[in-house]
Design a protein around this motif. Sequence first.
Motif, PDB file in Angstrom:
ATOM      1  N   GLU A   1       0.531  -1.272  -0.262  1.00 33.34           N
ATOM      2  CA  GLU A   1      -0.221   0.041  -0.394  1.00 33.34           C
ATOM      3  C   GLU A   1       0.916   1.354   0.184  1.00 33.34           C
ATOM      4  O   GLU A   1       2.079   1.651   1.100  1.00 33.34           O
ATOM      5  CB  GLU A   1      -1.199   0.267   1.056  1.00 33.34           C
ATOM      6  CG  GLU A   1      -1.808   0.946   1.018  1.00 33.34           C
ATOM      7  CD  GLU A   1      -2.103   1.368   2.810  1.00 33.34           C
ATOM      8  OE1 GLU A   1      -4.091   1.797   2.642  1.00 33.34           O
ATOM      9  OE2 GLU A   1      -1.919   0.893   3.560  1.00 33.34           O
ATOM     10  N   ILE A   2       1.214   2.500  -1.479  1.00 36.40           N
ATOM     11  CA  ILE A   2       1.584   3.573  -1.429  1.00 36.40           C
ATOM     12  C   ILE A   2       0.450   4.303  -0.314  1.00 36.40           C
ATOM     13  O   ILE A   2      -0.877   4.490  -0.357  1.00 36.40           O
ATOM     14  CB  ILE A   2       2.136   3.444  -2.274  1.00 36.40           C
ATOM     15  CG1 ILE A   2       3.195   2.645  -3.530  1.00 36.40           C
ATOM     16  CG2 ILE A   2       2.512   5.552  -2.876  1.00 36.40           C
ATOM     17  CD1 ILE A   2       3.177   2.217  -4.201  1.00 36.40           C
ATOM     18  N   GLY A   3       1.789   5.377   0.428  1.00 33.73           N
ATOM     19  CA  GLY A   3       0.240   6.637   1.075  1.00 33.73           C
ATOM     20  C   GLY A   3      -1.119   5.731   2.193  1.00 33.73           C
ATOM     21  O   GLY A   3      -1.401   6.242   1.861  1.00 33.73           O
ATOM     22  N   GLY A   4      -0.321   4.398   3.043  1.00 30.86           N
ATOM     23  CA  GLY A   4      -0.484   4.421   4.075  1.00 30.86           C
ATOM     24  C   GLY A   4      -1.608   5.116   5.504  1.00 30.86           C
ATOM     25  O   GLY A   4      -2.551   4.770   5.908  1.00 30.86           O
ATOM     26  N   GLY A   5      -1.462   6.517   5.561  1.00 33.89           N
ATOM     27  CA  GLY A   5      -1.036   7.038   6.369  1.00 33.89           C
ATOM     28  C   GLY A   5      -1.184   6.000   7.869  1.00 33.89           C
ATOM     29  O   GLY A   5      -0.141   5.756   7.746  1.00 33.89           O
ATOM     30  N   ASN A   6      -2.684   5.844   7.885  1.00 35.01           N
ATOM     31  CA  ASN A   6      -2.647   6.000   9.282  1.00 35.01           C
ATOM     32  C   ASN A   6      -2.794   3.529   9.501  1.00 35.01           C
ATOM     33  O   ASN A   6      -3.207   3.368  10.294  1.00 35.01           O
ATOM     34  CB  ASN A   6      -3.482   5.843  10.362  1.00 35.01           C
ATOM     35  CG  ASN A   6      -4.906   5.575  10.200  1.00 35.01           C
ATOM     36  OD1 ASN A   6      -5.198   5.409   9.122  1.00 35.01           O
ATOM     37  ND2 ASN A   6      -6.082   6.407  10.606  1.00 35.01           N
ATOM     38  N   GLY A   7      -2.532   3.549   8.732  1.00 33.29           N
ATOM     39  CA  GLY A   7      -2.849   1.768   7.933  1.00 33.29           C
ATOM     40  C   GLY A   7      -4.447   1.408   7.888  1.00 33.29           C
ATOM     41  O   GLY A   7      -4.049   0.552   8.284  1.00 33.29           O
ATOM     42  N   PHE A   8      -5.174   2.218   8.332  1.00 35.83           N
ATOM     43  CA  PHE A   8      -6.591   1.636   8.235  1.00 35.83           C
ATOM     44  C   PHE A   8      -6.714   0.462   6.839  1.00 35.83           C
ATOM     45  O   PHE A   8      -7.103  -0.611   7.291  1.00 35.83           O
ATOM     46  CB  PHE A   8      -7.854   2.759   8.244  1.00 35.83           C
ATOM     47  CG  PHE A   8      -8.802   2.208   8.174  1.00 35.83           C
ATOM     48  CD1 PHE A   8      -9.771   1.397   9.556  1.00 35.83           C
ATOM     49  CD2 PHE A   8     -10.284   1.889   6.638  1.00 35.83           C
ATOM     50  CE1 PHE A   8     -11.055   1.379   9.276  1.00 35.83           C
ATOM     51  CE2 PHE A   8     -10.590   1.706   6.931  1.00 35.83           C
ATOM     52  CZ  PHE A   8     -11.366   1.034   9.027  1.00 35.83           C
ATOM     53  N   GLN A   9      -6.598   1.174   5.645  1.00 36.12           N
ATOM     54  CA  GLN A   9      -6.956   0.284   4.955  1.00 36.12           C
ATOM     55  C   GLN A   9      -5.933  -1.415   4.863  1.00 36.12           C
ATOM     56  O   GLN A   9      -6.211  -2.171   4.808  1.00 36.12           O
ATOM     57  CB  GLN A   9      -6.765   0.808   3.696  1.00 36.12           C
ATOM     58  CG  GLN A   9      -8.445   1.765   3.350  1.00 36.12           C
ATOM     59  CD  GLN A   9      -8.160   2.002   2.036  1.00 36.12           C
ATOM     60  OE1 GLN A   9      -7.049   2.632   1.343  1.00 36.12           O
ATOM     61  NE2 GLN A   9     -10.181   2.810   1.952  1.00 36.12           N
TER      62      GLN A   9
END
Length: 114
Positions: A31-39
């Motif tokens: 995942e590229i651009g995972g942010g807080n890892g929710f997805q």
Amino acid sequence: MIVDHAHLIRLRLAEIESVREWFKPKMRVLEIGGGNGFQASVLSSWGCDVASIDLPGNAAEQERYHPVQEYDGSRIPFPDASFDVVFSSNVLEHIQPIADMLTETRRVLKGGGM
């Protein structure tokens, strides 16, 4: 700007659910651009082996759902042909130059990957 966290989670969940058929258990997913890892956490709950990356400090103040590795925004820190699927949500429009990122994405994607 105030963001309704629950609403954002619902949107991200609906988005990832709309492509669920692409992800099979044991697939190696980046995942590229995972942010807080929710997805990434959702993909992991489906049995995928997920690595998530984002720029330094991009989600520093947010609750973490899944580990997200910081990277420099240009060189994906994984060997060639490491992933079955590369996934990104609402990120590519922010990347300049996009051609370099797409080249890197292709490098880490296995032959026949998505």
